[in-house]
Design an enzyme around this catalytic site. Sequence first.
Site, PDB file in Angstrom:
ATOM      1  N   GLY B 199       0.877  -1.210  -0.072  1.00  8.40           N
ATOM      2  CA  GLY B 199      -0.140  -0.004  -0.092  1.00  8.40           C
ATOM      3  C   GLY B 199       0.806   1.249  -0.014  1.00  8.40           C
ATOM      4  O   GLY B 199       2.114   1.332  -0.615  1.00  8.40           O
ATOM      5  N   SER B 200       0.510   2.473   0.702  1.00  6.10           N
ATOM      6  CA  SER B 200       1.211   3.556   0.727  1.00  6.10           C
ATOM      7  C   SER B 200       2.147   3.719   1.504  1.00  6.10           C
ATOM      8  O   SER B 200       2.548   2.757   2.225  1.00  6.10           O
ATOM      9  CB  SER B 200       0.068   4.768   0.976  1.00  6.10           C
ATOM     10  OG  SER B 200      -0.201   4.614   2.566  1.00  6.10           O
ATOM     11  N   GLY B 203       1.005   4.493   5.043  1.00  6.31           N
ATOM     12  CA  GLY B 203       0.712   3.223   5.776  1.00  6.31           C
ATOM     13  C   GLY B 203       1.762   2.604   6.304  1.00  6.31           C
ATOM     14  O   GLY B 203       1.867   1.743   7.305  1.00  6.31           O
ATOM     15  N   GLY B 204       2.440   2.014   5.014  1.00  5.43           N
ATOM     16  CA  GLY B 204       3.618   0.924   5.600  1.00  5.43           C
ATOM     17  C   GLY B 204       4.531   1.374   6.405  1.00  5.43           C
ATOM     18  O   GLY B 204       4.969   0.715   7.287  1.00  5.43           O
ATOM     19  N   GLU B 223       5.575  -3.214   1.017  1.00  6.68           N
ATOM     20  CA  GLU B 223       5.892  -2.915  -0.134  1.00  6.68           C
ATOM     21  C   GLU B 223       5.037  -1.325  -0.444  1.00  6.68           C
ATOM     22  O   GLU B 223       3.753  -1.361  -0.485  1.00  6.68           O
ATOM     23  CB  GLU B 223       5.369  -3.869  -1.326  1.00  6.68           C
ATOM     24  CG  GLU B 223       5.996  -3.718  -2.734  1.00  6.68           C
ATOM     25  CD  GLU B 223       5.044  -2.908  -3.392  1.00  6.68           C
ATOM     26  OE1 GLU B 223       5.239  -1.940  -3.384  1.00  6.68           O
ATOM     27  OE2 GLU B 223       4.416  -3.520  -4.614  1.00  6.68           O
ATOM     28  N   CYS B 260       1.735  -0.591  -8.687  1.00  4.31           N
ATOM     29  CA  CYS B 260       3.117  -0.228  -7.838  1.00  4.31           C
ATOM     30  C   CYS B 260       4.132   0.282  -8.833  1.00  4.31           C
ATOM     31  O   CYS B 260       5.112   0.643  -8.527  1.00  4.31           O
ATOM     32  CB  CYS B 260       3.634  -1.395  -7.075  1.00  4.31           C
ATOM     33  SG  CYS B 260       2.418  -2.394  -6.416  1.00  4.31           S
TER      34      CYS B 260
END
Lengths: 481, 481
Positions: B199-200, B203-204, B223, B260
């Site tokens: 995700g973003s 978030g990561g 990722e 991505c």
Amino acid sequence: MNYDHIFQEAHEAFLYYKNVSGKDKADFLRRIATGIESEKTTLIPLASSESNLPEGRITGELGRTVGQIRLFADLIEEGSWVEAVIDHANPERTPAPKPDIRRFLTALGPVVVFGASNFPLAFSTAGGDTISALASGCPVIYKAHPAHPEASKLVGQVISKAVIDSNLPNGIFTHVEGGIATGQELVKHPIAKAIAFTGSFTGGKAIFDLANQRAEPIPVFAEMGSVNPIITLKNKLGANIDSLAKSFVGSLTLGAGQFCTNPGLVMVPSIHAETFAIAIKKELEDIAAAPMLHEGIAEAYYSALSTLQDKKELEWIQVSEAKDLIQAYPALAKIKAKDWLEDDHFQQEVFGSFALMVVYEDFSELYAIAQRLHGQLTITVWGEDEELSNKIDLINLLEEKCGRLLFKGVPTGVEVGFAMQHGGPYPSTTDSRSTSVGAYAIKRFARPIALQDMPNALLPDALKEENPLGIWRTVDGEFKK
Amino acid sequence: MNYDHIFQEAHEAFLYYKNVSGKDKADFLRRIATGIESEKTTLIPLASSESNLPEGRITGELGRTVGQIRLFADLIEEGSWVEAVIDHANPERTPAPKPDIRRFLTALGPVVVFGASNFPLAFSTAGGDTISALASGCPVIYKAHPAHPEASKLVGQVISKAVIDSNLPNGIFTHVEGGIATGQELVKHPIAKAIAFTGSFTGGKAIFDLANQRAEPIPVFAEMGSVNPIITLKNKLGANIDSLAKSFVGSLTLGAGQFCTNPGLVMVPSIHAETFAIAIKKELEDIAAAPMLHEGIAEAYYSALSTLQDKKELEWIQVSEAKDLIQAYPALAKIKAKDWLEDDHFQQEVFGSFALMVVYEDFSELYAIAQRLHGQLTITVWGEDEELSNKIDLINLLEEKCGRLLFKGVPTGVEVGFAMQHGGPYPSTTDSRSTSVGAYAIKRFARPIALQDMPNALLPDALKEENPLGIWRTVDGEFKK
């Protein structure tokens, strides 16, 4: 102090060095090994006097150090460690043509290595961390341990000479002296790509936190030690009280208890607790006091013991009292499993030759102990084959808690080979997926990269179609040379 | 909510499941694949309506999802992925006998997987993260993505049915719904041993920080995407302006720029900048507006564009203006390399089909751009073989910055195979030593353990002397079956 220049030089060296052939890197490593051997007569007494470790021990450690350098040299000369994988193109595939993709391990970049106090050679300047990083293709910025400054400097000079003799750029290796502030600066430098550390939990955890707070977090391979429990089962122990007491005491007191793998915890069935304690006490009486690495470590040892002496749950079998500021005597206390289970403090490492004997009543108590155990470098189970065979659940659980599970012998004396795993779940290390001893320590400092439709002439030799290195590769899913 | 029960069940399941044979685990995975196929007619329109992705795209994604499940099934059925290593004992060795040590990869424990919004199947409930964790022997606690709740639930039911049909314990897979607070609770739970996330960056990174602050820090495989630069060299671009413009626009706008690996940055030599921009603009005009995954994402896209529109350094070739709350139009702006080099803001990802064309004057400027680049999932270089062959320094530097380096084609369309590396230096991921696509994604969820002098009957099949699985192993340093 500003370390920009050191790191920039290391980075320039990296861009060159990562593409040096495995054979040439191996020659460079072997020059380090030979250089260390040729300084032997100076180095051994020097390291011994700085560390208080006997010359015999340092002589053995030197052999281990050059042995592991040559293991890495052989590994990179052979070359298959890079895990080369080739998936060939298929232009006919529908709906979309399949590209040619090749993958291998490439070096991370400049690595900061912190030397350990307890291995002035094997885990210091030219120790496993430095050498495995150099083997993988990473330059090393080495932070010397202040406990053995002169030995460190001498080995640093040997490495620097090997760099010159191998016509490699200077930045491949830099020897840095300093204290905690210096270490922090090195960890924070943006060019650093990984950290290797062997030492205390406090030190390792501080580095781990600092590295994760960087603008670019980087991996920290910190080996922080553990209490390496030995679990004894009834039949095996009952039949071998004296010999197991001897093995245990030998391992507990080896190197004044200053190895990462000295056993600090032994689980004993209540039926044999008394006799085993007597046998151990008898062995301990033969152990002379041994000097610890430095006064600070001896002080910490006695201070930890004194804290434990206030715990009413402990029954002391052998008490150790500070007679001077450096000599250490082994110590042993006994605790009931039900008390041990109540307080995690009882599984904290006391660096030095202290062990806690945990007396369990039955299998369910032993299983509860295993459930409670923190992550360990090693766990040892002494049991007859027959009594092991009906303890599969216990073994299964123990596997979760350690990096190495032993069924004979003692955890000290870590083999340097292919199968060694010296690492384990937190808090024994900060990365249980890595090892700091053995051939695969090299993999800590590399990461996979995929090269898609790269012209064959530009591919690294490991991935060229014609396999000029003759290494093992996975080609279209099949392992071959 | 308290998740203790879920995690305890997962841990109990783990102690059983880690020892299930590769063949039986493979059967379990194949049941999931078959189950998904049998729900196809319900699942495709459902996932399509929840994600705004066309049914054709979801159909393709379903094929990819079951394809990768079967890839992992084949991998674990074959079994060599565990990297078995055996160093035999040598009782005659002096000064100390050599023990028998055997090492292989063992599963980490319960894994928390976060689903991705942009791949409702391939990176969600039964996506690459879940399946590679299950393949390695880890139970999965799956946090559904709220953007496609019903599709997630349906696939979760398929997995749960496969668990039952395979006679496996319930705790192998748990489907959890909820928002950010739920995700945080899962990350913090002491039984969780690793996290996978797609995700973003925001978030990561938040998950990464949380996981590192636990009493026991655990690995986070996040990722987080990247801008996937395409670097064009003079001769190649000059000779193929129109076809490269077409390739570039195709990759930029694929899936409304929500992959991505969509390229968000293209480096162009000044001599061709004008003509390439015109060719791209022409291609862009043929691209219809496409709905984005949800309104929040479309809003973020237009808000990022509007921030960029205030930057005086940009010259806009194609402006995209919000016509409704969900449809996205591609956009393209041009910037001089010297301005781009001044401000890292220009390499931040805009999630959606926006790209920035960076115009460079000469090779030294291009090299400076490459030096400045953040870590990327992919970098693509479009050059003739001849012009590549004298840019070795550039290629060398680019290898440092990405997980996959392409020389033909476009970065979108990530192959699921053995050689794929989908991962790269921070900030594209939090662990550049891992991949989230391809066979080796399984290795994220395993760690080495060494078994020393374990009775042969107790050894896992992968390490038994007689090699009952017939897998590749390194025995006394030699690779063999």
